[in-house]
Write an enzyme that holds these catalytic residues in place. Structure first.
Site, PDB file in Angstrom:
ATOM      1  N   ILE A 263       0.878  -1.138   0.038  1.00  0.00           N
ATOM      2  CA  ILE A 263       0.183   0.004   0.078  1.00  0.00           C
ATOM      3  C   ILE A 263       0.859   1.236   0.111  1.00  0.00           C
ATOM      4  O   ILE A 263       1.831   1.259   0.893  1.00  0.00           O
ATOM      5  CB  ILE A 263      -0.801  -0.037   1.304  1.00  0.00           C
ATOM      6  N   GLY A 264       0.638   2.134  -0.980  1.00  0.00           N
ATOM      7  CA  GLY A 264       1.218   3.585  -1.099  1.00  0.00           C
ATOM      8  C   GLY A 264       0.735   4.606  -0.868  1.00  0.00           C
ATOM      9  O   GLY A 264       0.082   5.049  -1.629  1.00  0.00           O
ATOM     10  N   TYR A 265       0.614   4.948   0.250  1.00  0.00           N
ATOM     11  CA  TYR A 265      -0.033   6.284   0.757  1.00  0.00           C
ATOM     12  C   TYR A 265       1.069   7.395   1.092  1.00  0.00           C
ATOM     13  O   TYR A 265       1.154   8.298   0.793  1.00  0.00           O
ATOM     14  CB  TYR A 265      -0.911   6.138   1.847  1.00  0.00           C
ATOM     15  N   SER A 266       1.808   6.733   2.165  1.00  0.00           N
ATOM     16  CA  SER A 266       2.895   7.813   2.792  1.00  0.00           C
ATOM     17  C   SER A 266       3.902   8.349   2.045  1.00  0.00           C
ATOM     18  O   SER A 266       4.013   7.576   1.239  1.00  0.00           O
ATOM     19  CB  SER A 266       3.511   7.256   4.238  1.00  0.00           C
TER      20      SER A 266
ATOM     21  N   GLU B 245      -7.706  -1.729   7.598  1.00  0.00           N
ATOM     22  CA  GLU B 245      -6.457  -2.133   8.112  1.00  0.00           C
ATOM     23  C   GLU B 245      -6.619  -2.208   9.496  1.00  0.00           C
ATOM     24  O   GLU B 245      -5.860  -3.179  10.237  1.00  0.00           O
ATOM     25  CB  GLU B 245      -5.730  -1.051   7.384  1.00  0.00           C
TER      26      GLU B 245
ATOM     27  N   THR C 284      -0.772   7.064  12.949  1.00  0.00           N
ATOM     28  CA  THR C 284      -0.482   7.036  14.401  1.00  0.00           C
ATOM     29  C   THR C 284      -1.424   7.346  15.463  1.00  0.00           C
ATOM     30  O   THR C 284      -2.436   7.540  15.120  1.00  0.00           O
ATOM     31  CB  THR C 284       0.494   8.625  14.725  1.00  0.00           C
ATOM     32  N   ASN C 285      -1.144   6.674  16.586  1.00  0.00           N
ATOM     33  CA  ASN C 285      -2.072   6.742  17.911  1.00  0.00           C
ATOM     34  C   ASN C 285      -2.681   7.969  18.142  1.00  0.00           C
ATOM     35  O   ASN C 285      -3.902   7.981  18.373  1.00  0.00           O
ATOM     36  CB  ASN C 285      -1.589   6.035  19.006  1.00  0.00           C
ATOM     37  N   GLU C 286      -2.035   9.002  17.986  1.00  0.00           N
ATOM     38  CA  GLU C 286      -2.457  10.176  18.220  1.00  0.00           C
ATOM     39  C   GLU C 286      -3.673  10.751  17.180  1.00  0.00           C
ATOM     40  O   GLU C 286      -4.749  11.166  17.608  1.00  0.00           O
ATOM     41  CB  GLU C 286      -1.670  11.455  18.283  1.00  0.00           C
TER      42      GLU C 286
HETATM   43  C1  LIG Z   1       6.140   0.044  10.319  1.00  0.00           C
HETATM   44  C2  LIG Z   1       5.437   0.819   9.559  1.00  0.00           C
HETATM   45  C3  LIG Z   1       4.898   0.482   8.380  1.00  0.00           C
HETATM   46  C4  LIG Z   1       4.099   1.567   7.785  1.00  0.00           C
HETATM   47  N1  LIG Z   1       3.374   0.999   6.565  1.00  0.00           N
HETATM   48  C5  LIG Z   1       2.992   1.623   5.829  1.00  0.00           C
HETATM   49  C6  LIG Z   1       2.549   1.130   4.419  1.00  0.00           C
HETATM   50  O1  LIG Z   1       2.384   0.165   3.924  1.00  0.00           O
HETATM   51  N2  LIG Z   1       1.830   2.097   3.622  1.00  0.00           N
HETATM   52  C7  LIG Z   1       1.900   3.501   3.910  1.00  0.00           C
HETATM   53  O2  LIG Z   1       1.223   4.203   3.023  1.00  0.00           O
HETATM   54  N3  LIG Z   1       2.187   3.785   5.025  1.00  0.00           N
HETATM   55  C8  LIG Z   1       2.866   3.022   6.028  1.00  0.00           C
HETATM   56  N4  LIG Z   1       3.340   3.607   7.097  1.00  0.00           N
HETATM   57  C9  LIG Z   1       3.351   4.946   7.334  1.00  0.00           C
HETATM   58  C10 LIG Z   1       2.533   5.481   8.454  1.00  0.00           C
HETATM   59  O3  LIG Z   1       0.977   5.351   8.031  1.00  0.00           O
HETATM   60  C11 LIG Z   1       2.738   6.873   8.920  1.00  0.00           C
HETATM   61  O4  LIG Z   1       4.257   6.544   9.555  1.00  0.00           O
HETATM   62  C12 LIG Z   1       2.008   7.419   9.932  1.00  0.00           C
HETATM   63  O5  LIG Z   1       0.782   8.087   9.095  1.00  0.00           O
HETATM   64  C13 LIG Z   1       2.692   8.634  10.491  1.00  0.00           C
HETATM   65  O6  LIG Z   1       3.081   9.623   9.358  1.00  0.00           O
HETATM   66  P1  LIG Z   1       4.704  10.141   9.559  1.00  0.00           P
HETATM   67  O7  LIG Z   1       5.454   9.045   9.731  1.00  0.00           O
HETATM   68  O8  LIG Z   1       4.824  10.976   8.534  1.00  0.00           O
HETATM   69  O9  LIG Z   1       4.480  10.923  11.069  1.00  0.00           O
HETATM   70  P2  LIG Z   1       3.931  12.380  11.178  1.00  0.00           P
HETATM   71  O10 LIG Z   1       2.633  12.599  10.673  1.00  0.00           O
HETATM   72  O11 LIG Z   1       5.126  13.435  10.535  1.00  0.00           O
HETATM   73  O12 LIG Z   1       3.749  12.741  12.732  1.00  0.00           O
HETATM   74  C14 LIG Z   1       5.075  12.618  13.717  1.00  0.00           C
HETATM   75  C15 LIG Z   1       4.314  13.052  14.981  1.00  0.00           C
HETATM   76  O13 LIG Z   1       3.386  14.033  15.016  1.00  0.00           O
HETATM   77  C16 LIG Z   1       2.185  13.565  15.588  1.00  0.00           C
HETATM   78  N5  LIG Z   1       1.141  14.299  14.801  1.00  0.00           N
HETATM   79  C17 LIG Z   1       1.066  14.781  13.496  1.00  0.00           C
HETATM   80  N6  LIG Z   1      -0.014  15.276  13.091  1.00  0.00           N
HETATM   81  C18 LIG Z   1      -0.601  15.302  14.320  1.00  0.00           C
HETATM   82  C19 LIG Z   1      -2.126  15.969  14.728  1.00  0.00           C
HETATM   83  N7  LIG Z   1      -2.832  16.508  13.929  1.00  0.00           N
HETATM   84  N8  LIG Z   1      -2.518  15.828  16.036  1.00  0.00           N
HETATM   85  C20 LIG Z   1      -1.758  15.366  16.919  1.00  0.00           C
HETATM   86  N9  LIG Z   1      -0.532  14.582  16.670  1.00  0.00           N
HETATM   87  C21 LIG Z   1      -0.029  14.705  15.333  1.00  0.00           C
HETATM   88  C22 LIG Z   1       2.134  12.113  15.233  1.00  0.00           C
HETATM   89  O14 LIG Z   1       1.193  11.514  16.075  1.00  0.00           O
HETATM   90  C23 LIG Z   1       3.484  11.788  15.377  1.00  0.00           C
HETATM   91  O15 LIG Z   1       3.654  11.438  16.733  1.00  0.00           O
HETATM   92  C24 LIG Z   1       4.136   2.904   7.962  1.00  0.00           C
HETATM   93  C25 LIG Z   1       4.979   3.027   9.141  1.00  0.00           C
HETATM   94  C26 LIG Z   1       5.293   2.452   9.904  1.00  0.00           C
HETATM   95  C27 LIG Z   1       6.429   2.803  11.109  1.00  0.00           C
END
Ligand SMILES: Cc1cc2nc3c(=O)[nH]c(=O)nc-3n(C[C@H](O)[C@H](O)[C@H](O)COP(=O)(O)OP(=O)(O)OC[C@H]3O[C@@H](n4cnc5c(N)ncnc54)[C@H](O)[C@@H]3O)c2cc1C
Length: 389
Positions: free
Chosen positions: A128-131, A245, A372-374
Site C-alpha cells: 500500500i502506497g499512501y505515505s 487495515e 499514529t495513535n494520536e
Molecule cells: C512499520 C511501519 C509500516 C508502515 N506501513 C505503511 C504502508 O504500508 N503504507 C503506507 O502508506 N504507510 C505506511 N506507514 C506509514 C504510517 O502510516 C505513517 O508513519 C503515519 O501515518 C505517520 O506519518 P509520519 O511517519 O509522516 O509521521 P508524522 O505525520 O510526521 O507524525 C509525527 C508525529 O506528530 C504527530 N502528529 C502529526 N499530526 C498530528 C495531529 N494533527 N495531531 C496530533 N499529533 C499529530 C504524530 O502522531 C506523530 O507522533 C508505515 C509506518 C510504519 C512505521
C-alpha cells in the site's frame, strides 16, 4: 449492535482448526518461522502456504460467492484471520483483508473480475502506497502526481514506508490528480504492477527489525482502467481501506502474553507464597483481561462489518489498544527478566526466545504503522464523541 459468536461461527472455527492441524507440518513450521521473523511480508513459504489454502478453498471467507468467496459473514472472516494470526501464520494481511474487500466495494466490474480471483488464488500480493516523506498523518498533503495522458496516467513521485514493497506483486497507490490545494478532493487511487517500468524499491529497516521500503516512481504509466473510482475521488477508497487495515491489527498481545507467562513459569517466578510471585501473577492476570478487551474491540468492529457498517472509531480503538497493550506486556517481561532481557531476538541466549525483546523494540514503530495513535484518538473524538475537527 450485538457481538454474537453463535453455533455457525463456532462450527466454522472448529472446522478451520482441524484443517490447520492436519496441514503438512513441514509447510506450517517453515511458514511459521518465516512469519515470526517478519509478519508483514509473506515470502517464499508464506506465499506457498496461502496458495495451499487457496487451492483448498479456504480464502475469501466473507467474499461473495460470485467472486469465488465462501459467502460467509465478516465475523467469520475475522475469526479466520485471528486463528491464523494466533498460530503465527500469514492471513493474507493487506491483500486479503484490506485491498480485497475495498476493491469488492469500490472497484468496477472489470477490476473485480481481474483482481479478486487472483487474490483468492493467492497469486498476487499488494503493498500500500499512501505515505510520503512529507505526507503521513496529513495524508491529504501527498504530492506524488498522476497526470492524465490519453488512456494513461503518468506518475512521478516518492512513497515512504511501503510495507512489503519488495515482495509485493501489485501496488495500491494514492496519487494526486487534482491541485494540491484540493487536498483530499484531488487524490485518486490506482493499481499498478510493482514491476512496472519506472518503479524502484529500496529497503528501510526500522527499530526492532521491522522491514519496510521507500518506493520511487519515475514516469510510471498506468492505464486509466486501473483507477479505482472516479478521478479525484480516491479518498473514499483510502479511508475505507484504512479502516479495514486497523481492524486487522490482530490479537498479537495474546502471543506476547503467552511468551511472558511461559517464561515466568519456566523461571519459577510464579511459584511459592511470596509477594513477588503474587504480584507477577496479578500483573499477568491484568494483562490477560486487557487481551480480552482487545479481542472485544476487534469483534465489535467485525460485527459492524457483518452488518454492512465500516467501523471508524472502533477500528481506531482496536489499533491503539493493540499497540499499547503489546508494549505493556513486553515491558513487564523485560522488567522481570532483567539485564539479559536486552539480548536480541535471533540469539540462542535470548530469554523467552527474544519474543519480548523484539515486541518491545518494535512496539513504538507500530504506534505509527496504520496511522499514529494520536491521529486515532482524534478520529475517536470526532466519530464516537461527535467533537469538532
Ligand atoms: C512499520 C511501519 C509500516 C508502515 N506501513 C505503511 C504502508 O504500508 N503504507 C503506507 O502508506 N504507510 C505506511 N506507514 C506509514 C504510517 O502510516 C505513517 O508513519 C503515519 O501515518 C505517520 O506519518 P509520519 O511517519 O509522516 O509521521 P508524522 O505525520 O510526521 O507524525 C509525527 C508525529 O506528530 C504527530 N502528529 C502529526 N499530526 C498530528 C495531529 N494533527 N495531531 C496530533 N499529533 C499529530 C504524530 O502522531 C506523530 O507522533 C508505515 C509506518 C510504519 C512505521
Amino acid at each position: 449492535m450485538q457481538t454474537v459468536i453463535g453455533d455457525a461461527q463456532l462450527e466454522f472455527l472448529e472446522d478451520l482448526r482441524s484443517y490447520l492441524d492436519d496441514l503438512d507440518p513441514d509447510l506450517v513450521e517453515a511458514t511459521r518461522r518465516e512469519n515470526i521473523e517478519d509478519p508483514m511480508q509473506p515470502r517464499e513459504h508464506g506465499r506457498r502456504f496461502l496458495r495451499r489454502l487457496a487451492a483448498d478453498g479456504r480464502l475469501g471467507v466473507s467474499w461473495p460467492t460470485e467472486h469465488g468467496g465462501q459467502g460467509r459473514s465478516e465475523l467469520e472472516h475475522w475469526l479466520f484471520a485471528e486463528e491464523l494470526y494466533s498460530r503465527r501464520l500469514p492471513n493474507g494481511l493487506l491483500t486479503l483483508n484490506v485491498v480485497g474487500p475495498t476493491l469488492a466495494l469500490m472497484g468496477d466490474e472489470a477490476q473485480r473480475a481481474e483482481y479478486l480471483p487472483q487474490i483468492l488464488a493467492g497469486d498476487i500480493v499488494f503493498a500500500i502506497g499512501y505515505s510520503e516523506p512529507d505526507a503521513g498523518s496529513d495524508l491529504a498533503a501527498l504530492r506524488t502526481r498522476a497526470v492524465r495522458s490519453g488512456d494513461e496516467y503518468i506518475v512521478n513521485g516518492q512513497k515512504m514506508w511501503t510495507t512489503g514493497g519488495s515482495v509485493a506483486t501489485h501496488y495500491w497507490l494514492a496519487a494526486r490528480t487534482g491541485a494540491p490545494e484540493d487536498r483530499h478532493r484531488g487524490i485518486s487511487v490506482f493499481i499498478v504492477p510493482m514491476d512496472a517500468p519506472g518503479i524502484t524499491v529500496t529497503p528501510i529497516i526500522t527499530q526492532g527489525g521491522e522491514r519496510t521500503t521507500a518506493v520511487f516512481l519515475d514516469d510510471v504509466r498506468i492505464p486509466v482502467s486501473q483507477r479505482i473510482g472516479g478521478e479525484n475521488e480516491g479518498w473514499a477508497a483510502v479511508v475505507c481501506a484504512l479502516n479495514f487495515e486497523r481492524m486487522f491489527f490482530h490479537n498479537e498481545p495474546r502471543w506476547e502474553l503467552r511468551q511472558l507467562a511461559d517464561w515466568a513459569a519456566a523461571a519459577d517466578l510464579l511459584e511459592g507464597d511470596t509477594a513477588a510471585a503474587h504480584s507477577l501473577q496479578e500483573t499477568i492476570g491484568e494483562h490477560a483481561v486487557d487481551v480480552e478487551i482487545c479481542r472485544l474491540f476487534a469483534l465489535r468492529g467485525a460485527s459492524m462489518l457483518t452488518e454492512g457498517v465500516v467501523p471508524m472509531a472502533e477500528a481506531s480503538a482496536n489499533k491503539i489498544w493493540w499497540g499499547e497493550l503489546r508494549q505493556r506486556i513486553c515491558d513487564t517481561g523485560l522488567d522481570h527478566i532483567g539485564v539479559t532481557g536486552t539480548i536480541a531476538h535471533g540469539s540462542p541466549h535470548a530469554p523467552a526466545h527474544g519474543h519480548l525483546e523484539h515486541g518491545l523494540q518494535s512496539s513504538p514503530v507500530w504506534r505509527f504503522g496504520g496511522g499514529t495513535n494520536e491521529i486515532q484518538l482524534d478520529i475517536i473524538a470526532e466519530q464516537r464523541l461527535g467533537m469538532p475537527r
